[in-house]
Design a protein around this motif. Structure first.
Motif, PDB file in Angstrom:
ATOM      1  N   LEU A  35      13.216  11.685  17.761  1.00 54.72           N
ATOM      2  CA  LEU A  35      12.575  11.589  19.071  1.00 54.72           C
ATOM      3  C   LEU A  35      13.478  12.229  20.114  1.00 54.72           C
ATOM      4  CD1 LEU A  35       9.906  10.153  20.151  1.00 54.72           C
ATOM      5  CD2 LEU A  35      11.486   8.543  21.213  1.00 54.72           C
ATOM      6  N   GLY A  36      12.891  13.093  20.919  1.00 59.07           N
ATOM      7  CA  GLY A  36      13.682  13.775  21.941  1.00 59.07           C
ATOM      8  C   GLY A  36      14.686  14.752  21.350  1.00 59.07           C
ATOM      9  N   GLY A  37      14.602  14.970  20.037  1.00 61.61           N
ATOM     10  CA  GLY A  37      15.565  15.869  19.380  1.00 61.61           C
ATOM     11  C   GLY A  37      17.004  15.444  19.617  1.00 61.61           C
ATOM     12  N   THR A  77       0.839  -1.197   0.000  1.00 61.21           N
ATOM     13  CA  THR A  77       0.000   0.000   0.000  1.00 61.21           C
ATOM     14  C   THR A  77       0.870   1.241   0.000  1.00 61.21           C
ATOM     15  OG1 THR A  77      -0.079  -0.154   2.395  1.00 61.21           O
ATOM     16  CG2 THR A  77      -1.948  -1.064   1.215  1.00 61.21           C
ATOM     17  N   ASP A  78       0.303   2.328  -0.462  1.00 59.12           N
ATOM     18  CA  ASP A  78       1.040   3.579  -0.518  1.00 59.12           C
ATOM     19  C   ASP A  78       1.307   4.074   0.903  1.00 59.12           C
ATOM     20  OD1 ASP A  78       1.408   6.561  -0.667  1.00 59.12           O
ATOM     21  OD2 ASP A  78       1.336   6.072  -2.799  1.00 59.12           O
ATOM     22  N   ILE A  79       2.517   4.539   1.115  1.00 59.44           N
ATOM     23  CA  ILE A  79       2.903   4.974   2.466  1.00 59.44           C
ATOM     24  C   ILE A  79       2.088   6.185   2.929  1.00 59.44           C
ATOM     25  CG2 ILE A  79       4.796   6.501   1.752  1.00 59.44           C
ATOM     26  CD1 ILE A  79       6.378   5.144   4.159  1.00 59.44           C
ATOM     27  N   MET A  80       1.526   6.944   1.970  1.00 61.43           N
ATOM     28  CA  MET A  80       0.744   8.136   2.323  1.00 61.43           C
ATOM     29  C   MET A  80      -0.742   7.837   2.528  1.00 61.43           C
ATOM     30  SD  MET A  80       3.096  10.479   2.450  1.00 61.43           S
ATOM     31  CE  MET A  80       2.085  11.947   2.706  1.00 61.43           C
ATOM     32  N   ASP A  81      -1.141   6.573   2.372  1.00 61.44           N
ATOM     33  CA  ASP A  81      -2.561   6.232   2.530  1.00 61.44           C
ATOM     34  C   ASP A  81      -3.075   6.659   3.898  1.00 61.44           C
ATOM     35  OD1 ASP A  81      -2.921   5.207   0.048  1.00 61.44           O
ATOM     36  OD2 ASP A  81      -2.949   3.097   0.645  1.00 61.44           O
ATOM     37  N   GLY A  82      -4.106   7.470   3.914  1.00 57.24           N
ATOM     38  CA  GLY A  82      -4.753   7.853   5.166  1.00 57.24           C
ATOM     39  C   GLY A  82      -4.030   8.916   5.978  1.00 57.24           C
ATOM     40  N   ILE A  83      -2.922   9.435   5.457  1.00 54.12           N
ATOM     41  CA  ILE A  83      -2.239  10.514   6.188  1.00 54.12           C
ATOM     42  C   ILE A  83      -1.985  11.708   5.262  1.00 54.12           C
ATOM     43  CG2 ILE A  83      -1.109   9.020   7.903  1.00 54.12           C
ATOM     44  CD1 ILE A  83       1.503   9.252   6.290  1.00 54.12           C
ATOM     45  N   ASP A  84      -1.773  12.859   5.891  1.00 54.07           N
ATOM     46  CA  ASP A  84      -1.460  14.065   5.120  1.00 54.07           C
ATOM     47  C   ASP A  84       0.045  14.304   5.058  1.00 54.07           C
ATOM     48  OD1 ASP A  84      -4.242  14.906   4.813  1.00 54.07           O
ATOM     49  OD2 ASP A  84      -4.169  15.279   6.982  1.00 54.07           O
ATOM     50  N   ILE A  85       0.703  14.013   6.171  1.00 49.00           N
ATOM     51  CA  ILE A  85       2.138  14.290   6.271  1.00 49.00           C
ATOM     52  C   ILE A  85       2.859  13.035   6.754  1.00 49.00           C
ATOM     53  CG2 ILE A  85       3.912  15.699   7.406  1.00 49.00           C
ATOM     54  CD1 ILE A  85       2.056  17.366   5.606  1.00 49.00           C
ATOM     55  N   LEU A  86       3.954  12.702   6.075  1.00 49.83           N
ATOM     56  CA  LEU A  86       4.776  11.567   6.503  1.00 49.83           C
ATOM     57  C   LEU A  86       5.898  12.088   7.400  1.00 49.83           C
ATOM     58  CD1 LEU A  86       5.581   8.518   6.216  1.00 49.83           C
ATOM     59  CD2 LEU A  86       7.108   9.258   4.371  1.00 49.83           C
ATOM     60  N   ILE A  87       5.952  11.546   8.601  1.00 48.92           N
ATOM     61  CA  ILE A  87       7.073  11.878   9.480  1.00 48.92           C
ATOM     62  C   ILE A  87       8.089  10.756   9.382  1.00 48.92           C
ATOM     63  CG2 ILE A  87       7.798  12.173  11.874  1.00 48.92           C
ATOM     64  CD1 ILE A  87       5.304  13.725  12.371  1.00 48.92           C
ATOM     65  N   SER A  88       9.312  11.133   9.033  1.00 47.64           N
ATOM     66  CA  SER A  88      10.384  10.162   8.913  1.00 47.64           C
ATOM     67  C   SER A  88      11.294  10.326  10.128  1.00 47.64           C
ATOM     68  CB  SER A  88      11.159  10.417   7.613  1.00 47.64           C
ATOM     69  OG  SER A  88      12.187   9.471   7.472  1.00 47.64           O
ATOM     70  N   GLU A  89      11.262   9.333  11.001  1.00 48.84           N
ATOM     71  CA  GLU A  89      12.070   9.402  12.235  1.00 48.84           C
ATOM     72  C   GLU A  89      13.526   9.106  11.903  1.00 48.84           C
ATOM     73  OE1 GLU A  89      11.493   9.881  15.736  1.00 48.84           O
ATOM     74  OE2 GLU A  89      13.674   9.631  15.769  1.00 48.84           O
ATOM     75  N   VAL A  90      14.414  10.045  12.253  1.00 49.68           N
ATOM     76  CA  VAL A  90      15.833   9.845  11.926  1.00 49.68           C
ATOM     77  C   VAL A  90      16.718   9.678  13.162  1.00 49.68           C
ATOM     78  CG1 VAL A  90      15.634  11.071   9.719  1.00 49.68           C
ATOM     79  CG2 VAL A  90      16.347  12.333  11.763  1.00 49.68           C
ATOM     80  N   GLY A  91      16.073   9.598  14.331  1.00 48.72           N
ATOM     81  CA  GLY A  91      16.850   9.508  15.572  1.00 48.72           C
ATOM     82  C   GLY A  91      17.865   8.373  15.612  1.00 48.72           C
ATOM     83  N   ARG A  98       9.927   7.652  24.878  1.00 50.90           N
ATOM     84  CA  ARG A  98      11.082   8.385  25.432  1.00 50.90           C
ATOM     85  C   ARG A  98      11.771   7.633  26.559  1.00 50.90           C
ATOM     86  NH1 ARG A  98      11.197  14.204  24.541  1.00 50.90           N
ATOM     87  NH2 ARG A  98      11.901  14.615  26.663  1.00 50.90           N
ATOM     88  N   SER A  99      10.998   6.852  27.302  1.00 50.01           N
ATOM     89  CA  SER A  99      11.618   6.154  28.430  1.00 50.01           C
ATOM     90  C   SER A  99      12.638   5.118  27.946  1.00 50.01           C
ATOM     91  CB  SER A  99      10.553   5.513  29.314  1.00 50.01           C
ATOM     92  OG  SER A  99       9.837   4.555  28.563  1.00 50.01           O
ATOM     93  N   THR A 100      12.385   4.533  26.775  1.00 50.29           N
ATOM     94  CA  THR A 100      13.350   3.588  26.182  1.00 50.29           C
ATOM     95  C   THR A 100      14.680   4.296  25.933  1.00 50.29           C
ATOM     96  OG1 THR A 100      11.534   2.483  25.060  1.00 50.29           O
ATOM     97  CG2 THR A 100      13.731   2.008  24.224  1.00 50.29           C
ATOM     98  N   LEU A 101      14.573   5.508  25.414  1.00 50.52           N
ATOM     99  CA  LEU A 101      15.785   6.289  25.147  1.00 50.52           C
ATOM    100  C   LEU A 101      16.481   6.683  26.440  1.00 50.52           C
ATOM    101  CD1 LEU A 101      15.077   8.918  22.355  1.00 50.52           C
ATOM    102  CD2 LEU A 101      16.386   6.820  22.257  1.00 50.52           C
ATOM    103  N   ALA A 102      15.694   7.175  27.374  1.00 53.23           N
ATOM    104  CA  ALA A 102      16.261   7.664  28.640  1.00 53.23           C
ATOM    105  C   ALA A 102      17.000   6.540  29.368  1.00 53.23           C
ATOM    106  CB  ALA A 102      15.154   8.233  29.517  1.00 53.23           C
ATOM    107  N   GLU A 103      16.447   5.319  29.284  1.00 51.21           N
ATOM    108  CA  GLU A 103      17.093   4.195  29.959  1.00 51.21           C
ATOM    109  C   GLU A 103      18.345   3.720  29.223  1.00 51.21           C
ATOM    110  OE1 GLU A 103      14.013   1.212  30.402  1.00 51.21           O
ATOM    111  OE2 GLU A 103      12.832   2.680  31.540  1.00 51.21           O
ATOM    112  N   ALA A 104      18.290   3.737  27.887  1.00 53.66           N
ATOM    113  CA  ALA A 104      19.400   3.168  27.110  1.00 53.66           C
ATOM    114  C   ALA A 104      20.592   4.112  26.997  1.00 53.66           C
ATOM    115  CB  ALA A 104      18.904   2.777  25.720  1.00 53.66           C
ATOM    116  N   ILE A 105      20.316   5.417  26.939  1.00 50.52           N
ATOM    117  CA  ILE A 105      21.426   6.382  26.849  1.00 50.52           C
ATOM    118  C   ILE A 105      21.190   7.496  27.875  1.00 50.52           C
ATOM    119  CG2 ILE A 105      22.286   5.951  24.504  1.00 50.52           C
ATOM    120  CD1 ILE A 105      20.358   8.097  23.460  1.00 50.52           C
ATOM    121  N   PRO A 106      21.333   7.143  29.158  1.00 46.77           N
ATOM    122  CA  PRO A 106      20.958   8.072  30.233  1.00 46.77           C
ATOM    123  C   PRO A 106      21.771   9.370  30.258  1.00 46.77           C
ATOM    124  CG  PRO A 106      22.069   6.117  31.112  1.00 46.77           C
ATOM    125  CD  PRO A 106      21.818   5.855  29.671  1.00 46.77           C
ATOM    126  N   LYS A 107      22.962   9.354  29.641  1.00 48.32           N
ATOM    127  CA  LYS A 107      23.793  10.571  29.705  1.00 48.32           C
ATOM    128  C   LYS A 107      23.361  11.630  28.698  1.00 48.32           C
ATOM    129  CE  LYS A 107      28.113   8.640  31.480  1.00 48.32           C
ATOM    130  NZ  LYS A 107      28.388   7.305  30.881  1.00 48.32           N
TER     131      LYS A 107
END
Ligand code: ZN
Length: 324
Positions: free
Chosen positions: A242-244, A2-16, A285-294
């Motif tokens: 995520l979390g910038g 299916t088309d990645i844009m199906d049912g959405i207006d904007i595609l957010i591509s997470e690059v974290g 965010r908690s996954t991130l906070a736990e894995a890279i706490p610094k």
């Protein structure tokens, strides 16, 4: 598929997992990366740039990218993207099964030589070889190949980067056979007027279908203002992290990529569908906070929470304060 844009207006591509992790000192364990990617996909994120095929010597943080791509491929409906610095990287990305590969080309040639140790001509040679490789792959299995125009809004070494130079490089990438070009404000120098002018200039040169997305940073706090310019002009794909996470290698202490949580809130509250459940996303965010706490996690929405009575679009809302 299916088309990645199906049912959405904007595609957010997470690059974290790529842009974020490559610029922090902490090395995230492979299992934590997988949990992060899975949780974001479960929250409704449809595209994730999961790593970069650079030599592990240069970026030990991303040494497991092959394994991560293979894992991410098992998540239904997720478009798996990876960065590749050269032909060798593209070969490995294709072997691992990436749906989309992006080769960044620094429009500032000084930056290109400092970062990749390559002139424009040498980078374009790699592009040509990658296009030839993709041609040998059967139709349904071909990855989408993007040429990323980095330092498109200014460079920490050269300073000003002219729009005509960016457009010229976009033309070259398309002529060589890239499916698409991407615009990246690598240094956080962009402003909204410049975003609009450059997108319109590139469209005029290579066609509207060849540029749909933009990669913005929030180094000087202009990230979401630049998003509004991108939306106004008609782009529909936005990179964020995520979390910038990631910070900015050129400006110690400054935040890096635009923040996925704040971006989703901005779009959702304006009534633009992203398909993402913000409450689920905030929980990641908690996954991130736990894995890279610094590492610092940024974001206003995570601190403030959603407005009282807020109904997200994924739960049938129509934006905030609209249409009533
Ligand atoms: Zn970036």
């Amino acid at each position: 598929m299916t088309d990645i844009m199906d049912g959405i207006d904007i595609l957010i591509s997470e690059v974290g997992p790529r842009d974020g992790l490559q610029s922090v000192d902490s090395i995230m364990p492979t299992d934590a990366k997988k949990a992060w990617i899975k949780a974001e996909a479960d929250a409704g994120v449809r595209e994730i740039e999961v790593g970069s095929f650079v030599p592990p010597k240069l970026l030990p943080q991303l040494a497991d990218t092959g394994e991560i791509v293979e894992y991410a491929r098992t998540i239904p409906g997720l478009q798996v993207a990876a960065l590749v610095p050269n032909f060798k990287g593209a070969e490995n990305a294709i072997k691992a099964g990436a749906h989309k590969i992006t080769l960044p080309l620094s429009v500032s040639e000084t930056h290109s030589q400092a970062n990749l140790r390559k002139t424009h001509a040498q980078v374009l040679e790699e592009v040509e070889k990658i296009v030839a490789l993709i041609k040998t792959i059967p139709e349904g299995d071909k990855p989408h190949f993007e040429g990323g125009l980095s330092t498109a809004f200014g460079c920490t070494l050269e300073g000003h980067v002219s729009q005509s130079k960016v457009i010229e490089m976009a033309e070259k990438l398309v002529a060589l056979g890239c499916d698409e070009v991407g615009l990246a404000d690598t240094t956080g120098y962009a402003n909204p007027v410049q975003v609009k002018e450059l997108v319109i200039g590139i469209w005029a040169a290579v066609g509207r279908d060849k540029l749909t997305g933009i990669h913005l940073h929030n180094t000087r706090g202009q990230g979401l203002a630049n998003v509004m310019a991108a939306l106004d002009v008609g782009l529909d794909t936005l990179d964020s992290s995520l979390g910038g996470i990631g910070g900015c290698p050129f400006a110690p202490g400054a935040s890096g990529n635009i923040i996925t949580e704040d971006l989703v809130f901005l779009l959702d509250s304006m009534g633009l569908k992203t398909g993402i459940d913000l409450e689920k996303l905030l929980a990641v965010r908690s996954t991130l906070a736990e894995a890279i706490p610094k590492e610092a996690l940024y974001g206003f929405t995570p601190d403030a929470g959603l407005p009282k009575g807020y109904v997200q679009m994924v739960n049938g809302g129509a934006g905030w304060g609209r249409g009533d």
